[in-house]
Design a protein around this motif. Structure first.
Motif, PDB file in Angstrom:
ATOM      1  N   ILE A   1     -11.579  -2.194   5.639  1.00 26.31           N
ATOM      2  CA  ILE A   1     -10.706  -3.182   6.274  1.00 26.31           C
ATOM      3  C   ILE A   1     -10.290  -2.635   7.636  1.00 26.31           C
TER       4      ILE A   1
ATOM      5  N   GLY B   1      -7.782  -0.678   0.762  1.00 25.45           N
ATOM      6  CA  GLY B   1      -9.130  -1.218   0.697  1.00 25.45           C
ATOM      7  C   GLY B   1     -10.161  -0.160   0.361  1.00 25.45           C
TER       8      GLY B   1
ATOM      9  N   LEU C   1      -5.213  -7.639  -2.219  1.00 24.38           N
ATOM     10  CA  LEU C   1      -4.831  -6.336  -1.682  1.00 24.38           C
ATOM     11  C   LEU C   1      -3.951  -6.521  -0.458  1.00 24.38           C
TER      12      LEU C   1
END
Length: 315
Positions: A215, A208, A198
């Motif tokens: 995150i 995320g 990601l």
């Protein structure tokens, strides 16, 4: 769309695209990159391009040193490059506290093999003829520092992706991961993958969140401007300079000066409008340090959102 892959990379900016290329180069047979817009459409094409091995931590030094080596090897490896220019970077000191911090950083950088050196005040003035004389207490300088051309970098990683066989899926949004087996869900279908990376730059937290993870990252407004041309701003006379205390940096650009800054008092967010009052504040600071810029018009001004983490260090 391919329904299985060895790896899926989410995001077609600098981090995601080069990551997909490296995964393919490492031997993975099928790598798919998905991007909700177009490659480089976000922050990557709006960057200032500075590549500084004079990092403030060991991790930053190692990362930037690796990046510099890669930029220098690109033409032999992929047939094109990101336009890296070795310009040299000066970090001037204006207070005794600046000097102490610079000496400490320099010791760490030298131990990691960075050819950084200390310049006394008169050496600073000699190395940067456009700088107003007698302003500093000295500074650190590294000739290996430089910058890339952001649009050329986007073009370079596009070429690298195509030549390496990465499957590029633009206009394909990431929707999340299936709860049962981790399959990547996109606006164009599902992809089963053994590895999912990601990315997303300033929007990494929202990416995320779609995957069900938190995150600690976000974005903050960053402004960049380019002055009109002037003979005194010839690249041979202007190393890159970073005024750490003011958060202001500049480098040569098309016969003028590119300078950038973020307002340290502005909270994180997605504002991409030009902050005229803060731009004026930074212009005044730049004019005090580089007097020739005081009367110059601005050829280009833009605002972008750059990565932000609470401790200001990369993840």
């Amino acid at each position: 769309m391919t329904d299985t892959a060895d790896a899926v990379v989410v995001g077609g900016g600098t981090v995601g695209a080069w990551c997909a290329y490296f995964l393919r180069r490492s031997g993975l047979a099928r790598v798919v990159l998905i991007e909700k817009g177009f490659l480089g459409q976000g922050a990557s094409s709006r960057a200032a391009g500075v590549v500084r091995v004079q990092g403030g931590t060991q991790e930053a030094v190692r990362l930037s040193s690796w990046s510099r080596r890669f930029y220098l090897s690109q033409r032999d490896e992929i047939g094109t490059d990101s336009g890296f220019t070795e310009q040299g970077y000066l970090l001037p000191c204006f207070t005794e506290a600046d000097v102490a911090a610079a000496r400490e950083r320099m010791a760490m950088q030298t131990a990691l093999g960075v050819p950084v050196r200390w310049l006394d005040p008169d050496e600073v003035d000699a190395a940067n003829p456009t700088l107003a004389p007698g302003q500093t207490l000295g500074g650190t300088f590294c000739e290996q520092d430089g910058f890339v051309a952001p649009p050329r970098n986007v073009a370079a990683y596009t070429v690298a992706l195509i030549r390496s066989g990465v499957e590029i899926r633009e206009r394909t949004a990431f929707l999340g991961l299936a709860d049962d087996d981790g399959t990547v869900q996109t606006s164009q279908g599902r992809i089963g993958a053994g590895l999912v990376v990601l990315t997303g730059g300033p929007k990494l937290a929202s990416v995320g969140q779609l995957a069900g993870i938190r995150i600690p990252a976000g974005g903050v407004r960053h402004q960049v401007a380019v002055t009109e041309r002037h003979p005194d701003l010839d690249p041979a006379r202007v190393p890159m300079v970073f005024d750490l205390a003011a958060g202001l940096y500049w480098r040569p650009e098309e016969g003028g000066l590119l300078f950038g800054m973020s307002n340290p008092d502005e909270p994180p967010g997605e504002n991409r409008e030009v902050d005229e009052p803060y731009l004026a504040t930074m212009r005044a600071r730049l004019a005090a340090l580089v007097p020739v810029t005081a009367g110059l018009g601005l050829r280009r001004v833009w605002a972008a959102t750059i990565d932000y983490t609470p401790d200001h260090f990369p993840i």
